[in-house]
Structure formats: C-alpha cells, structure tokens
Design an enzyme around this catalytic site. Structure first.
Site, PDB file in Angstrom:
ATOM      1  CE  LYS A   1       1.416  15.462 -43.935  1.00  0.00           C
ATOM      2  NZ  LYS A   1       1.156  16.030 -42.613  1.00  0.00           N
TER       3      LYS A   1
ATOM      4  N   GLY B   1      -8.035  12.291 -46.407  1.00  0.00           N
ATOM      5  CA  GLY B   1      -8.149  13.713 -46.084  1.00  0.00           C
ATOM      6  C   GLY B   1      -9.199  14.360 -46.953  1.00  0.00           C
TER       7      GLY B   1
ATOM      8  CD  GLU C   1      -8.667  22.906 -51.504  1.00  0.00           C
ATOM      9  OE1 GLU C   1      -9.407  22.931 -50.502  1.00  0.00           O
ATOM     10  OE2 GLU C   1      -7.877  23.813 -51.805  1.00  0.00           O
TER      11      GLU C   1
ATOM     12  N   GLY D   1      -6.684  15.669 -51.700  1.00  0.00           N
ATOM     13  CA  GLY D   1      -6.599  14.385 -52.402  1.00  0.00           C
ATOM     14  C   GLY D   1      -6.345  14.570 -53.893  1.00  0.00           C
TER      15      GLY D   1
ATOM     16  CD  GLU E   1     -10.896   5.196 -48.197  1.00  0.00           C
ATOM     17  OE1 GLU E   1     -12.023   5.619 -47.925  1.00  0.00           O
ATOM     18  OE2 GLU E   1     -10.709   4.126 -48.824  1.00  0.00           O
TER      19      GLU E   1
ATOM     20  CB  CYS F   1     -14.932  11.045 -43.914  1.00  0.00           C
ATOM     21  SG  CYS F   1     -14.714   9.384 -43.273  1.00  0.00           S
TER      22      CYS F   1
ATOM     23  CD  GLU G   1     -15.948  16.511 -45.559  1.00  0.00           C
ATOM     24  OE1 GLU G   1     -14.944  17.026 -46.087  1.00  0.00           O
ATOM     25  OE2 GLU G   1     -16.016  15.308 -45.266  1.00  0.00           O
TER      26      GLU G   1
END
Ligand code: NAD
Length: 486
Positions: A172, A228, A231, A233, A250, A284, A384
C-alpha cells in the site's frame, strides 16, 4: 463515526478514483483507482493463496534471484522514466530522483546476489548420534505500507528482500506517490515474477489509514513492514497483535549533526547543508538538530546562511532546481506552523524566498529557515518538522554534546564531525541511534549496511543480510540416528 460505519464508507468507494495533484502548481498529475476494504481483502487473499499454493515460496532461490537481477537491469535502463514520476508526485528534483532510482536498482541487485547464496547452519559433533540444521524459510505473505518521501527506494528495500526470501506481498503506497510502486510491480512481472506474487492497493487520503489498518490487522498475513510516522507506526504495531505477526517499523527521527571545533569545517558545512536541505528536509534521517561547539558556532552559522542564500528553488523537472516544494498542502501548513512556533521559541537568523512566478506561487514551497540559540527542550528541537527548518544548539564539551544529542525520543541517525579519533570514538559509542556517520551526512556509498532506528524510530533493520533476515523464519531441525543404528 464508528469503525464499522467507516468500513462501510470505505467499501462504498470501490470503483471510484482519486487524483494526485502537482505539488508545484496544483494541476492533475495522475488518477488512480480508489480502492477500499473489499479490494484490500482480495489483494491479501491473493498474496495468501500465492504463498500457500503458487510454488513461489518453494521455488529455487536462483530463479527468484534471476527475476530480481533482470528487474534491476531494466530499472537502470529506465532511470529517467522512474525519476520523472518521483519528481512529479513527490516534488523531488530530478538529480535526487535519479539517484533514488539508481540506489533502488542496486538494492534489488544486492538481494538478487543474496538470494543466490541462501544458507543456514549445521550443528555438529555435540553428540555422536544427532546433527542439527538451522534453516531459513520465507516468513509468508507480507503487507507493506510506505510513505511518499522516498517512494521507490523505501518500497524496493522491502520488496526485494521479501521476494528473495520467497515471500508474497501486498503493498500500500502513499496516496501521494503510488506510481513508482505500480511501475516496480510491472517491471518485476516483465522480469518473470508471477503477477499473483505481488499486489498493490491504491487508495486516497481518507482510505489510506483504513487500508493500512486492514493490512496490519489481517490474520491472513504473517508480517507487516511499515515506513512512516511514529504515530502511524504505533497504530500498525497495535493492529499487528491480531495474529502476533512480525512487525518491521521504520519511523521518524530528529537527528543530531554534531560539529566539533577541530572538524574540517568546509566538509562539515556541506554536511550540515545536505543534512537539512536534501529533499526539502523531508527525510526521516535529516540532520535537523545542528549541535555546534561554541568557539566556531557564529562563524559556522554565518557561512551556512551564505550557502542557504544560493539554493535554487523551483520546478523539480527543471534541471537547475536544487530544492523543490513540499509534498502537499498539509505538510506545507504543518511546516509553516513550526516556523511560527520557532519564532516564539528561538532566534530566527535566516528565512529565504520562495518562487513567485510561473504558477509556482500556488506551490507548496517553504524556503530554507535557520533558528539559532535553540533550547534542547523547545518544540522545534524535539518534534519532527519534515521541512527545510534547522535548529542550531551550542555546546562546550564532548559530554554536553552527547547529552544534547541523546535528548530525544528518536534514535534514527546522527553525525559527528571531528579530526580527533578519540572524540569520534567516544561520541559514536555513546549515541543511541541506528546509524552514526563520522565526517559524513546522508552517506550512502556503503548502502548495504543495516538501517533502522533505536527508541521510537523503529524496530528491525532494512538493507543487507539484516534486511533479508527480517523476511525469514528460522527453523531448527534435529536429526537423530535410530537407536539400533547408533
Ligand atoms: P504516515 O505515517 O502519515 O503514512 C505512511 C503510510 O502509512 C502511508 O501509506 C499511509 O497511508 C499509511 N498510514 C497512515 N496512517 C496509518 C494507520 N493508522 N495505519 C496503517 N497505515 C497508516 O507518514 P508520511 O507522512 O507518509 O511519511 C512521513 C513520515 O515517514 C515521517 O515521520 C518520516 O520520518 C517517516 N519516514 C521514516 C523513514 C525511516 O526509514 N525510518 C523513511 C522515510 C520516512
């Protein structure tokens, strides 16, 4: 709305479409099927059946290696096709988009090589009448959920080891960048992979989390690999408990880039510059917290501002462009919000200009922004931002640099710039992060080294042998000689 009602809405989307709009000027870039739960369940069932019955899982690893090697070769022949779509959908300048494609092709080739060399262990001589074999088997049918910032390489790092291991897949991709995942699937089919081995579900922003949750929670899948936000994850990890499937995560980062006064300052400046500005800061592992030793801090920041003034922002398809727009409206608003927050928390020392012509005034451009005198507990030093916004912190001693570097819930990456081997050794040892560079940032020349996070930056490792093992189960087989033959 209850979850059940949400699911009905999602199912009703079947047959509908959604469009990806250009982050440069808002025009339609592509239109995709807006798939909901019905299509997702069908894709999961396809992956399950393909794993259990198609013969892919039990095929010779050298045949899977051949598929991967062919796909890698074809990708290298079509770098510009892939790169153009990355530029159009993710807003990444062509030069960076091309290097993402080349990197992805190399990752796929690397897993072709590892597939050709699959091996286990033998336990011998412990007792005279038994031998132990430790064998690797594919973990099963795997769900893959990916973001938009490296739309090809983050998929390639999962798909290639999974296929090398003998797994089947449902992917996805992000609703902002589905094209290159679909292109990768086509390429693999052209290279000899049976179509049922790898399915892709495309869904719009509203269906994205529902489809992702369906994949993460499915009892038909044996693993979910997610890249991603932290949150999302956590939501993936919670859903994955449905059948205790393996989870690889990740996630986000807030990486420290530490400049000691004895560093080669010209190199360190390049590192600080690419550390924060690569992909408009939507990385990231971006070096978002610049820690500079007090005696060189003012000079360093001044020189970084001078370099920042020269960045050419613009259309990612223009070969002159060095920095493109942010990926979407939401990200644009989010980053602007952090800039406003920073103005109240620290000293704004630089904010550049965004493009104002050719329709680009409508684009999601955020100019390079630098805050100095940032407190380590400030929001802009802790959260972030995912944009070209740098926080500068000052330190005096090595101990202080280490303390500031580790003052985060994340642990994805870090860098230290120094010419003193003892300083480099002390800092690399003390930093809690999955990757630590010495005198480099975003270095990928050794790109088969394992990659992943400490703390809330993730679980598991991608790339190299470590990345392959994520997609393998380990079985211990003990073979005993019958009593009468001992
Ligand atoms: P995101 O978490 O919003 O979305 C990532 C993917 O997850 C998308 O496909 C999305 O549709 C899906 N998703 C969203 N909510 C979900 C849920 N509740 N359950 C299941 N799936 C869900 O992230 P993004 O905005 O697309 O990407 C940016 C984030 O990705 C940043 O936090 C960045 O640090 C992180 N990232 C991490 C790495 C790494 O290697 N550690 C690499 C790239 C990006």
């Amino acid at each position: 709305m209850t979850l059940a009602a949400e699911r009905d809405v999602a199912s009703n989307h079947a047959g509908a479409t959604f469009s990806r709009y250009s982050p440069v000027d808002g025009s339609v870039v592509a239109t995709y099927p807006n798939q909901g739960l019905d299509e997702t369940r069908a894709a999961i069932a396809t992956a399950r059946t393909a794993f259990d019955k198609s013969g892919w899982a039990t095929s010779a690893a050298k045949d899977r290696a051949k598929v991967l090697q062919t796909a890698s070769n074809l990708m290298l022949e079509r770098v510009d096709d892939f790169a153009t779509w990355i530029a159009k959908e993710a807003g990444k300048p062509m030069k960076a988009a091309r290097s993402e494609v080349v990197h992805s092709a190399h990752v796929i080739a690397h897993y072709a090589a590892l597939a050709s060399d699959m091996r286990g262990e033998a336990i011998t001589q412990q007792v005279p009448d038994a031998i132990g074999l430790v064998v690797n088997e594919p973990i099963g049918a795997v769900g893959i959920i990916t973001p938009w910032n490296f739309p090809l390489s983050l998929v390639a790092r999962k798909v290639a080891p999974a296929l090398a291991a003998g797994c089947t897949l449902v992917a996805k991709p992000s609703h902002f960048t589905p094209k290159v995942t679909l292109m990768l699937r086509d390429l693999l089919i052209e290279s000899g992979m049976p179509a049922e081995v790898f399915s892709v579900v495309t869904s719009d922003i509203d269906n994205g989390a529902l489809v992702g949750q369906e994949i993460a929670g499915s009892t038909q899948l044996d693993m979910v690999a997610f890249t991603g936000s932290t949150e999302a994850g956590k939501a993936v990890a919670r859903a994955a408990t449905s059948n205790v499937k393996r989870v690889a995560l990740e996630l986000g980062g807030k990486s420290p880039n530490i400049i000691f006064a004895d560093a080669e300052l010209d190199d360190a400046l390049r590192g600080a510059y690419t550390g924060i500005y690569l992909n408009s800061g939507q990385v990231c592992q971006a070096g978002t917290r610049l820690l500079v030793q007090r005696s060189v801090k003012d000079e360093f920041v001044e020189r970084l501002i001078d370099m920042s003034k020269k960045i050419r922002m613009g259309d990612p398809l223009d070969p002159q462009t060095e920095m493109g727009p942010l990926v979407n409206e939401k990200q644009f608003a989010r980053v602007q919000g952090y800039v406003e927050r920073g103005i109240s928390e620290a000293k704004l020392v630089y904010r550049g200009e965004t493009p104002k012509d050719g329709g680009m005034e409508r684009g999601h451009f955020v100019a390079p922004t630098i805050f100095d005198e940032v407190d380590s507990r400030a929001t802009i030093a802790q959260e972030e931002i995912f944009g070209p916004v740098l926080s500068v912190l000052t330190f005096d001693t090595t101990e202080e640099a280490i303390r500031l570097a580790n003052e985060t819930m994340y642990g994805l990456a870090a860098a230290v710039w120094t010419t003193n081997i003892n300083t480099a050794f002390e800092v690399t040892k003390a930093i809690r992060a999955g990757t630590v560079w010495v005198n480099a940032y975003h270095a990928t020349s050794l790109n088969n080294m394992p990659y992943g996070g400490y703390g809330q930056s993730g679980l598991g490792r991608e790339l190299g042998q470590h990345g392959l093992h994520e997609y393998l189960e380990t079985k211990s087989i003990q073979i005993q000689l019958p009593r009468k033959r001992r």
